[in-house]
Design a protein around this motif. Structure first.
Motif, short mmCIF file in Angstrom:
data_model
loop_
_atom_site.label_atom_id
_atom_site.label_comp_id
_atom_site.label_asym_id
_atom_site.label_seq_id
_atom_site.Cartn_x
_atom_site.Cartn_y
_atom_site.Cartn_z
N PHE A 11 56.35 44.66 79.16
CA PHE A 11 57.01 44.71 77.80
C PHE A 11 59.08 44.80 77.34
O PHE A 11 59.13 45.90 77.62
CB PHE A 11 56.28 46.35 77.44
N ALA A 16 54.68 47.02 83.68
CA ALA A 16 54.03 48.08 83.50
C ALA A 16 53.44 47.69 84.11
O ALA A 16 52.59 49.29 85.13
CB ALA A 16 53.73 48.02 82.16
N ALA A 35 45.79 58.11 86.12
CA ALA A 35 46.39 59.10 85.14
C ALA A 35 46.37 57.84 83.85
O ALA A 35 46.34 56.71 83.86
CB ALA A 35 47.29 59.61 85.34
N ASN A 36 46.72 58.74 82.39
CA ASN A 36 47.59 58.71 81.34
C ASN A 36 48.54 57.67 81.49
O ASN A 36 49.45 58.00 82.68
CB ASN A 36 47.73 59.53 80.56
N GLY A 37 48.33 56.41 81.34
CA GLY A 37 49.51 55.51 81.10
C GLY A 37 50.06 55.03 82.53
O GLY A 37 51.44 54.14 82.79
N ALA A 38 49.09 54.48 83.71
CA ALA A 38 48.54 54.37 84.98
C ALA A 38 49.14 52.74 85.17
O ALA A 38 49.68 52.10 85.56
CB ALA A 38 47.82 54.05 84.95
N GLY A 39 48.20 52.46 83.30
CA GLY A 39 48.23 50.88 83.18
C GLY A 39 47.50 49.80 83.20
O GLY A 39 46.76 48.38 83.12
N LYS A 40 46.14 51.00 82.98
CA LYS A 40 44.72 50.57 83.12
C LYS A 40 44.64 49.94 81.52
O LYS A 40 44.36 48.84 82.24
CB LYS A 40 43.76 51.75 83.27
N THR A 41 44.78 50.29 80.64
CA THR A 41 44.63 49.41 79.68
C THR A 41 45.26 48.01 79.19
O THR A 41 44.71 47.02 78.96
CB THR A 41 44.81 49.98 78.28
N THR A 42 46.27 47.68 80.64
CA THR A 42 47.15 47.19 80.14
C THR A 42 46.78 45.84 80.62
O THR A 42 46.76 44.40 80.83
CB THR A 42 48.68 47.23 80.40
N GLU A 83 39.68 50.01 74.24
CA GLU A 83 39.76 51.67 74.24
C GLU A 83 39.79 51.98 72.61
O GLU A 83 40.38 50.83 71.38
CB GLU A 83 41.51 51.69 74.57
N GLU A 158 37.60 52.60 78.40
CA GLU A 158 37.53 54.27 78.56
C GLU A 158 35.72 54.24 77.46
O GLU A 158 36.13 55.24 75.72
CB GLU A 158 38.37 55.09 77.98
N GLN A 190 39.34 57.51 82.32
CA GLN A 190 40.17 58.00 82.92
C GLN A 190 39.24 59.24 83.15
O GLN A 190 39.51 60.86 84.67
CB GLN A 190 40.79 59.28 81.83
#
Ligand code: ATP
Length: 232
Positions: A11, A16, A35-42, A83, A158, A190
């Motif tokens: 980004f 990321a 965890a939150n922000g680890a890059g799963k959604t990306t 998500e 998620e 998560q």
């Protein structure tokens, strides 16, 4: 079925996803936890063609799909349940489901019947505006909409988010039955506890990298995973 090699996503100047590689064998449930922000959604958004990678390749059934549009990936059998569900709140349940089949030219009535058998609550509420559904029902609708594209592979982001434990169990039972009916699943969660219970293989992500991987049940027994992700 899906092979991801050295995938990088930026980004702007932020890296990321830092060169991840993983496989999703046909017929399996594979989970990506972290965890939150680890890059799963990306990662999921990149696999489904919404976000462009800066390096690496994605291969689906032996075909390099790295450069394909999101639509073409749906055509080739990959459907994404995003998500936050992202259903269309001002359209009816039925209209949301029909939109899931917008790339198809064949008859979809039998597919609708199949979805309504799998999710009886959606049949009851078929004429209701989707925005009036409960969180669990919206998750079912998002999954039903994705299934209307007749995917070989489902990307789930998620599905447990914001749901009460009983509903989480119900959604995960449905994921198992969709998989047993022949759809390969890549599940981002998560809630590592439940994801590791249903998955065959698992990958653990931390700040854009895969730090652990293996057979899901074996991974759930490791001290690292227990301590960091299972609260024990
Ligand atoms: P979550 O469970 O909260 O969705 P995640 O593991 O899926 O977390 P991502 O949402 O993929 O993580 O985020 C990975 C990294 O990329 C984070 O550092 C995030 O801040 C960054 N990021 C995600 N989307 C954007 C964006 N549109 N612009 C800039 N940075 C972004």
């Amino acid at each position: 079925m899906l092979e991801v090699r050295d995938l990088q996503v930026h980004f702007g100047v932020i890296n990321a996803i830092k060169g991840i590689s993983f496989d999703v064998p046909a017929g399996e449930i594979v989970t990506l936890i972290g965890a939150n922000g680890a890059g799963k959604t990306t990662t999921l958004r990149t696999l489904s063609g919404i976000k462009k990678p800066t390096a690496g390749t994605v291969t689906l059934d032996g075909l390099d799909i790295t450069g394909l549009s999101a639509q073409d990936r749906v055509r080739r059998g990959m459907s994404h349940v995003p998500e936050g569900r992202r259903i269309f709140p001002d359209m009816t349940v039925m209209e949301n489901l029909e939109l899931g089949a917008f790339l198809r030219r064949d008859v979809v009535q039998s597919d609708l019947d199949e979805i309504f058998t799998r999710f009886p609550i959606l049949a009851e509420r078929r004429r209701q505006l989707a925005g009036t559904l409960s969180g669990g029902e919206q998750q079912m609708l998002a999954m039903g909409r994705a299934l209307m594209a007749k995917p070989k592979m489902l990307l789930l982001d998620e599905p447990s988010m914001g749901l009460a434990p009983l509903l989480v169990q119900e959604i995960f039972d449905i994921i198992i039955s969709i998989n047993q009916a022949g759809t390969t699943v890549l599940l981002v969660e998560q809630n590592a506890n439940i994801a590791l219970q249903i998955a065959h293989h698992a990958y653990v992500m931390e700040t854009g990298s895969i730090v652990l991987s293996g057979e899901a049940k074996a991974l759930a027994q490791t001290d690292e995973v227990k301590r960091a992700y299972l609260g024990g």
